[in-house]
Every structure is written in structure tokens, then in C-alpha cells.
Enzyme design. Structure first.
Site, PDB file in Angstrom:
ATOM      1  N   SER A 103       0.850  -1.198   0.000  1.00 15.07           N
ATOM      2  CA  SER A 103       0.000   0.000   0.000  1.00 15.07           C
ATOM      3  C   SER A 103       0.880   1.240   0.000  1.00 15.07           C
ATOM      4  O   SER A 103       1.623   1.495   0.948  1.00 15.07           O
ATOM      5  CB  SER A 103      -0.903  -0.002   1.229  1.00 15.07           C
ATOM      6  OG  SER A 103      -1.536   1.255   1.324  1.00 15.07           O
ATOM      7  N   HIS A 134      -1.207  -1.274  -4.312  1.00 15.55           N
ATOM      8  CA  HIS A 134      -2.470  -0.886  -3.668  1.00 15.55           C
ATOM      9  C   HIS A 134      -2.477   0.627  -3.441  1.00 15.55           C
ATOM     10  O   HIS A 134      -1.556   1.185  -2.859  1.00 15.55           O
ATOM     11  CB  HIS A 134      -2.606  -1.636  -2.343  1.00 15.55           C
ATOM     12  CG  HIS A 134      -3.922  -1.465  -1.667  1.00 15.55           C
ATOM     13  ND1 HIS A 134      -5.046  -2.179  -2.020  1.00 15.55           N
ATOM     14  CD2 HIS A 134      -4.302  -0.659  -0.646  1.00 15.55           C
ATOM     15  CE1 HIS A 134      -6.061  -1.823  -1.247  1.00 15.55           C
ATOM     16  NE2 HIS A 134      -5.636  -0.890  -0.398  1.00 15.55           N
ATOM     17  N   ASP A 143      -4.735   3.732  -1.930  1.00 16.82           N
ATOM     18  CA  ASP A 143      -5.856   4.084  -1.052  1.00 16.82           C
ATOM     19  C   ASP A 143      -6.349   5.491  -1.327  1.00 16.82           C
ATOM     20  O   ASP A 143      -5.649   6.465  -1.057  1.00 16.82           O
ATOM     21  CB  ASP A 143      -5.402   4.004   0.413  1.00 16.82           C
ATOM     22  CG  ASP A 143      -5.179   2.575   0.854  1.00 16.82           C
ATOM     23  OD1 ASP A 143      -6.111   1.770   0.724  1.00 16.82           O
ATOM     24  OD2 ASP A 143      -4.066   2.264   1.316  1.00 16.82           O
ATOM     25  N   MET A 182      -8.903   8.305  -0.266  1.00 15.91           N
ATOM     26  CA  MET A 182      -9.769   8.690   0.865  1.00 15.91           C
ATOM     27  C   MET A 182     -10.249  10.116   0.677  1.00 15.91           C
ATOM     28  O   MET A 182      -9.470  10.986   0.277  1.00 15.91           O
ATOM     29  CB  MET A 182      -8.975   8.621   2.167  1.00 15.91           C
ATOM     30  CG  MET A 182      -8.309   7.293   2.414  1.00 15.91           C
ATOM     31  SD  MET A 182      -7.369   7.361   3.943  1.00 15.91           S
ATOM     32  CE  MET A 182      -6.634   5.733   3.932  1.00 15.91           C
ATOM     33  N   HIS A 227      -8.298   1.318  -4.160  1.00 14.20           N
ATOM     34  CA  HIS A 227      -9.279   1.074  -3.097  1.00 14.20           C
ATOM     35  C   HIS A 227      -9.969   2.400  -2.779  1.00 14.20           C
ATOM     36  O   HIS A 227      -9.362   3.289  -2.188  1.00 14.20           O
ATOM     37  CB  HIS A 227      -8.510   0.510  -1.885  1.00 14.20           C
ATOM     38  CG  HIS A 227      -9.310   0.363  -0.628  1.00 14.20           C
ATOM     39  ND1 HIS A 227      -8.717   0.140   0.601  1.00 14.20           N
ATOM     40  CD2 HIS A 227     -10.648   0.400  -0.391  1.00 14.20           C
ATOM     41  CE1 HIS A 227      -9.650   0.050   1.529  1.00 14.20           C
ATOM     42  NE2 HIS A 227     -10.830   0.210   0.962  1.00 14.20           N
ATOM     43  N   MET A 230     -12.209   4.773  -0.846  1.00 16.43           N
ATOM     44  CA  MET A 230     -12.871   5.012   0.448  1.00 16.43           C
ATOM     45  C   MET A 230     -13.532   6.373   0.343  1.00 16.43           C
ATOM     46  O   MET A 230     -13.095   7.346   0.951  1.00 16.43           O
ATOM     47  CB  MET A 230     -11.826   4.968   1.572  1.00 16.43           C
ATOM     48  CG  MET A 230     -11.367   3.556   1.881  1.00 16.43           C
ATOM     49  SD  MET A 230      -9.830   3.518   2.814  1.00 16.43           S
ATOM     50  CE  MET A 230      -8.673   3.516   1.460  1.00 16.43           C
ATOM     51  N   MET A 254     -11.754  -5.801   5.090  1.00 11.15           N
ATOM     52  CA  MET A 254     -10.901  -4.898   5.872  1.00 11.15           C
ATOM     53  C   MET A 254     -10.600  -5.569   7.220  1.00 11.15           C
ATOM     54  O   MET A 254     -11.510  -6.026   7.907  1.00 11.15           O
ATOM     55  CB  MET A 254     -11.606  -3.562   6.118  1.00 11.15           C
ATOM     56  CG  MET A 254     -11.775  -2.684   4.884  1.00 11.15           C
ATOM     57  SD  MET A 254     -10.255  -2.291   4.012  1.00 11.15           S
ATOM     58  CE  MET A 254      -9.308  -1.418   5.259  1.00 11.15           C
ATOM     59  N   ASP A 277      -6.860  -6.338   4.058  1.00 14.45           N
ATOM     60  CA  ASP A 277      -6.194  -5.030   4.118  1.00 14.45           C
ATOM     61  C   ASP A 277      -6.257  -4.469   5.529  1.00 14.45           C
ATOM     62  O   ASP A 277      -7.345  -4.238   6.056  1.00 14.45           O
ATOM     63  CB  ASP A 277      -6.929  -4.106   3.122  1.00 14.45           C
ATOM     64  CG  ASP A 277      -6.319  -2.718   3.017  1.00 14.45           C
ATOM     65  OD1 ASP A 277      -5.262  -2.475   3.609  1.00 14.45           O
ATOM     66  OD2 ASP A 277      -6.928  -1.880   2.318  1.00 14.45           O
TER      67      ASP A 277
HETATM   68  C1  DX5 Z   1      -6.491   1.655   5.433  1.00 17.52           C
HETATM   69  C2  DX5 Z   1      -5.997   1.344   4.068  1.00 17.52           C
HETATM   70  C3  DX5 Z   1      -4.885   0.364   4.021  1.00 17.52           C
HETATM   71  C4  DX5 Z   1      -3.619   0.797   4.690  1.00 17.52           C
HETATM   72  C5  DX5 Z   1      -2.916  -0.436   5.173  1.00 17.52           C
HETATM   73  O1  DX5 Z   1      -7.639   2.415   5.324  1.00 17.52           O
HETATM   74  O2  DX5 Z   1      -7.049   0.806   3.289  1.00 17.52           O
HETATM   75  O3  DX5 Z   1      -4.629  -0.048   2.686  1.00 17.52           O
HETATM   76  O4  DX5 Z   1      -2.767   1.513   3.832  1.00 17.52           O
HETATM   77  O5  DX5 Z   1      -1.846  -0.052   5.947  1.00 17.52           O
HETATM   78  P1  DX5 Z   1      -1.163  -1.029   7.029  1.00 17.52           P
HETATM   79  O6  DX5 Z   1      -0.673  -2.223   6.288  1.00 17.52           O
HETATM   80  O7  DX5 Z   1      -0.089  -0.189   7.595  1.00 17.52           O
HETATM   81  O8  DX5 Z   1      -2.236  -1.389   8.033  1.00 17.52           O
HETATM   82 ZN    ZN Z   2      -6.571  -0.093   1.306  1.00 12.78          ZN
END
Ligand code: DX5
Ligand code: ZN
Length: 217
Positions: free
Chosen positions: A7, A31, A33, A35, A64, A66, A139, A177
Site C-alpha cells: 500500500s 495498492h 488508497d 480517501m 481502493h 474510500m 478490511m 487489508d
Molecule cells: C487503510 C488502508 C490500508 C492501509 C494499510 O484504510 O485501506 O490499505 O494503507 O496499511 P497497514 O498495512 O499499515 O495497516
Molecule cells: Zn486499502
């Protein structure tokens, strides 16, 4: 086949190219993220970064989402270079959108469609979509931040989902994840996970290449 998806949220952004080269060489997916500060209480990044990374990333980008209105942005993320796009079932339902339509929209853009649930959403909520979606993301922390502690209960949720798939003769990827590391990767794979997202355990490691290798054992 097991896929490791580092990620980028946990990467060193001042040395992004170096981090991406590492992913290209040792991992299977990147990956990403996204947000929006509304669906989750944190803001990460959007199109310009995805477009820039697409120029050097050789593994498929796993975006991903969010965000509150995933359907609005699917096409742009596909154009920006995503190969896999996942969205939260909760986000679709909160917006009064039919998850099946968003899945179809993602596929129409030529991407693989993933359906995500937070730890407080019953895993059974995914069952109606087992035929439609290409992969499922469980998750193992609440979406929003990297570096959180793995929720052990997630193992049971993954095996429940894997069993349900098997009973219907479906063999699709289950992604996990949040808080994934060499300490829990074996148990996750045994439970039925086939895609491991890892942020901190890869990018904060002294030797990230070795950290990726350790996730595979
Ligand atoms: C959290 C993200 C994850 C995050 C994982 O909302 O979706 O992808 O980056 O990070 P670690 O592996 O540090 O928990
Ligand atoms: Zn993620």
C-alpha cells in the site's frame, strides 16, 4: 496464486520512484488508497498521483476507493491507470446506489471490480454479489488510516467467505487489508485470502524486499 499488494500510503513520498521500483520488482500489485475525508476521516490522494504513478508502475494498480460516491469517479480512476477498482458496500448503500450497477460500471471500464466491507459489516452481506464481483476485500482494520492493529476476528470472516464460495463452486480472490504482516500472513492464506495488502510492514521495514518475501511464506 498469492498476490502481494504493497500500500503506497505507507511509502516515502519524497522517494516515490524508488518505492515504485521496489513494488515493480518484488510485488504483484500496487495498492492505492483513495480517501475523501467524508466516508473516512482522512484524506489521501487522487487522480494526479495515480496518473503519475501509472507512468512507471508495471504491476496492476489496485485502487481502493474510500469515498462517498464511488460511482462518480470509477471512470476517471480507470482512465488514470487503475486495473482493479474496489469500493465499499457501505458507501454504495449509504448513497442509495445499487452495488451491482457500480460493479458493472467498473467492468465496463475494463477493470476488475472489487467489493469491500469494513470490520463491522457482516461478511454475509457480500454473498449476494459473489457471482458479479471479481474479488472481495475484507478490511482487517477500519478503513481510514495505515498502521493500525490487525483485528483477529478477520480470519474467521475470510474463512466464512471462502467456505461460501466453495459451496457454490466459485473461486475468486479474497483480499485482506490492514495490519497485515509476516506474523499473520500464513494464517490469512490458510483462511482463504489470496491478495495481501501491506503498508507499514513493507515500507517501514528496514529491508522492504525481504518484508515482501516474508509475507509469501
Ligand atoms: C487503510 C488502508 C490500508 C492501509 C494499510 O484504510 O485501506 O490499505 O494503507 O496499511 P497497514 O498495512 O499499515 O495497516
Ligand atoms: Zn486499502
Amino acid at each position: 496464486m498469492l498476490k502481494i499488494a504493497p500500500s503506497i500510503l505507507a511509502a516515502d513520498f519524497l522517494h516515490l520512484k524508488r518505492e515504485l521500483d521496489l513494488v515493480n520488482e518484488y510485488a504483484d500489485l500496487l495498492h492505492v488508497d483513495v480517501m475523501d475525508g467524508t466516508f473516512v476521516p482522512n484524506i489521501s490522494f487522487g487522480f494526479p498521483l495515480v496518473e503519475a504513478m501509472a507512468k512507471v508502475v508495471t504491476v496492476p494498480m489496485d485502487v481502493h476507493l474510500m469515498i462517498v460516491n464511488p460511482d462518480k469517479y470509477v471512470e476517471r480512476f480507470a482512465r488514470a491507470g487503475a486495473s482493479l477498482i474496489s469500493f465499499h458496500l457501505e458507501a454504495a448503500l449509504q448513497a442509495g446506489k445499487d452495488p451491482s450497477e457500480i460493479i458493472a460500471m467498473i467492468k465496463d471500464c475494463g477493470c476488475k471490480a472489487g467489493l469491500v466491507i469494513n470490520p463491522d459489516v457482516p461478511v454475509e452481506s457480500l454473498f449476494p454479489y459473489l457471482e458479479e464481483a471479481d474479488f472481495f476485500l475484507i478490511m482487517s482494520v477500519f478503513a481510514g488510516f495505515g498502521g493500525q492493529k490487525f483485528i483477529e476476528e478477520s480470519l474467521k470472516r475470510i474463512s466464512t467467505l471462502r467456505r461460501e464460495m466453495e459451496s457454490r463452486g466459485i473461486d475468486k480472490d479474497i483480499e485482506v487489508d490492514g495490519g497485515v504482516s509476516a506474523e499473520n500472513s500464513r494464517a490469512l492464506i490458510d483462511a482463504g485470502a489470496t491478495m495481501l495488502v501491506a503498508g507499514s510492514s513493507v515500507f517501514k521495514a528496514e529491508n522492504p524486499a525481504e518484508a515482501i518475501a516474508q509475507l509469501r511464506v
